[in-house]
Design an enzyme around this catalytic site. Structure first.
Site, short mmCIF file in Angstrom:
data_model
loop_
_atom_site.label_atom_id
_atom_site.label_comp_id
_atom_site.label_asym_id
_atom_site.label_seq_id
_atom_site.Cartn_x
_atom_site.Cartn_y
_atom_site.Cartn_z
N HIS A 1 4.51 -0.40 -9.01
CA HIS A 1 4.07 -0.90 -7.70
C HIS A 1 2.55 -0.89 -7.62
CE1 HIS A 1 4.12 -0.31 -3.04
NE2 HIS A 1 4.01 -1.57 -3.37
N SER B 1 8.12 -3.49 -3.05
CA SER B 1 7.48 -2.52 -2.16
C SER B 1 8.47 -1.52 -1.61
CB SER B 1 6.87 -3.25 -0.96
OG SER B 1 5.96 -4.21 -1.38
N GLU C 1 1.95 2.95 -8.19
CA GLU C 1 3.05 3.87 -7.88
C GLU C 1 4.15 3.57 -8.92
OE1 GLU C 1 4.59 3.12 -3.93
OE2 GLU C 1 4.88 5.23 -3.51
N ASN D 1 4.71 2.81 1.12
CA ASN D 1 5.14 2.05 2.30
C ASN D 1 5.95 2.88 3.29
OD1 ASN D 1 3.99 -0.59 2.06
ND2 ASN D 1 5.10 -0.68 0.14
#
Ligand SMILES: NC(=O)c1ccc[n+]([C@@H]2O[C@H](COP(=O)([O-])OP(=O)(O)OC[C@H]3O[C@@H](n4cnc5c(N)ncnc54)[C@H](O)[C@@H]3O)[C@@H](O)[C@H]2O)c1
Length: 296
Positions: free
Chosen positions: A139, A118, A151, A189
């Site tokens: 991701h 992450s 991602e 994130n």
């Protein structure tokens, strides 16, 4: 590309395995814990049952998907025939560096090594291997079988060929990939975790209670779930690790984890996966009530 190995059978590992197996890839899940592997298969099976009940897939599709998955605690046998490894083990830098060193030694020379991290730098992970051009971030979002985004994060030396291959592969899984560059927390994130951290601070400073904070964000911002519920869903340990990576990576106080988050992780109140976080899930993950610690 046919043989896919997933390292880690937790929240994300089982979802990623599900997504690949449903598209007829041969999937091997590797974990250090036999119990977690068994739980992963049971979770995938229940999620497939739900899809059958909603008539999204047939019962035959369910059985075929499960047949496509094998599990093992033997790291080397689990990765040796793999065309692509997607690492989804615990969010810890040292652990991931060790896993990638081992993968580099044990996998075929053309195996692509992806990580579902992450927040940890793809370039740092790639640097412990002798195949920096074949290391990439993939991701997925939680819950993987439902969420559309992947991602895709390029490390400094990730090749165009590998990036294009992973973008195409994501589309084959019916996902929508977005290519981003390598920076702590990437895009998802970098934006999400400060919001979750701030929600925890508003609870910590008694600006409102758990339900109040989540309701403000659901009704006021049209978020599908409140940030405290979402933190429970992600796992508070995962949230803490991501914030720590961003705090250290940017050397900026704005990413400093709230002390309440640190305390909850210390007490093993990690959210849905341990049955308690900001909410209590003792009656099942879909049946939440505010945890006794936060009741008035
Ligand atoms: N939880 C989320 O919502 C979310 C979303 C996107 C990405 N991620 C990332 O995905 C990764 C996994 O997160 P998670 O939430 O599934 O964690 P988790 O705690 O649910 O599962 C981690 C799994 O890794 C296993 N593991 C630990 N060391 C291992 C090793 N050496 N070899 C094999 N398996 C090992 C553990 O036994 C456990 O089953 C992390 O990098 C996390 O940052 C999490």
């Amino acid at each position: 590309m046919k043989n896919i190995t997933i390292i880690g059978a937790g929240t994300m590992g089982n979802g990623i395995a599900h997504a690949f197996a449903q598209k007829n890839f041969n999937v091997t899940i590797v974990d250090i814990s036999e119990e977690n592997l068994e739980r992963a298969i049971s979770t995938i099976s229940k999620n497939l049952d739900r899809m059958v009940a909603k008539e999204k897939i047939s019962n035959d599709d369910k059985l075929k998907t499960l047949e496509n998955i094998t599990t093992t605690t033997e790291f080397s046998s689990g990765v040796k025939d793999s065309d692509l490894v997607v690492e989804a083990a615990t969010e810890n830098v040292d652990l991931k560096l060790k896993i990638f060193k081992d993968l580099d030694n044990l996998c075929k020379s053309d195996t692509i090594l992806a990580t579902n991290t992450s927040s940890i730098s793809i370039t740092q992970i790639a640097n412990v291997t002798n195949r920096k051009d074949k290391v990439i971030g993939m991701h997925f979002m939680n819950p993987v079988p439902i969420m559309k985004l992947v991602e895709v994060i390029r490390g400094k030396e990730t090749s165009n060929e590998v990036t294009n291959l992973i973008m195409d592969l994501s589309k084959k899984l019916d996902k929508i990939p977005v290519e981003v560059n390598d920076a702590p927390g990437f895009v998802a994130n970098r934006i999400l975790m400060p919001m979750i951290n701030e929600a925890i601070y508003t609870l910590h400073e008694n600006v409102s209670d758990v339900e109040g904070i989540d309701t403000v964000m659901i009704l006021g911002m049209s978020h599908p779930m409140g940030p405290l519920h979402l933190a429970d869903f992600i796992g508070l340990d995962v949230c803490l690790s991501i914030l720590e990576v961003m705090y250290e990576g940017f050397n900026d106080e704005k990413y400093k984890p709230c002390p309440l988050l640190t305390e909850m992780v210390k007490n093993n109140n990690l959210g849905i996966k341990t049955g308690q976080g900001f909410y209590d899930y003792s009656e099942g993950p879909r049946n939440k009530k505010v945890a006794s610690q936060f009741q008035k």
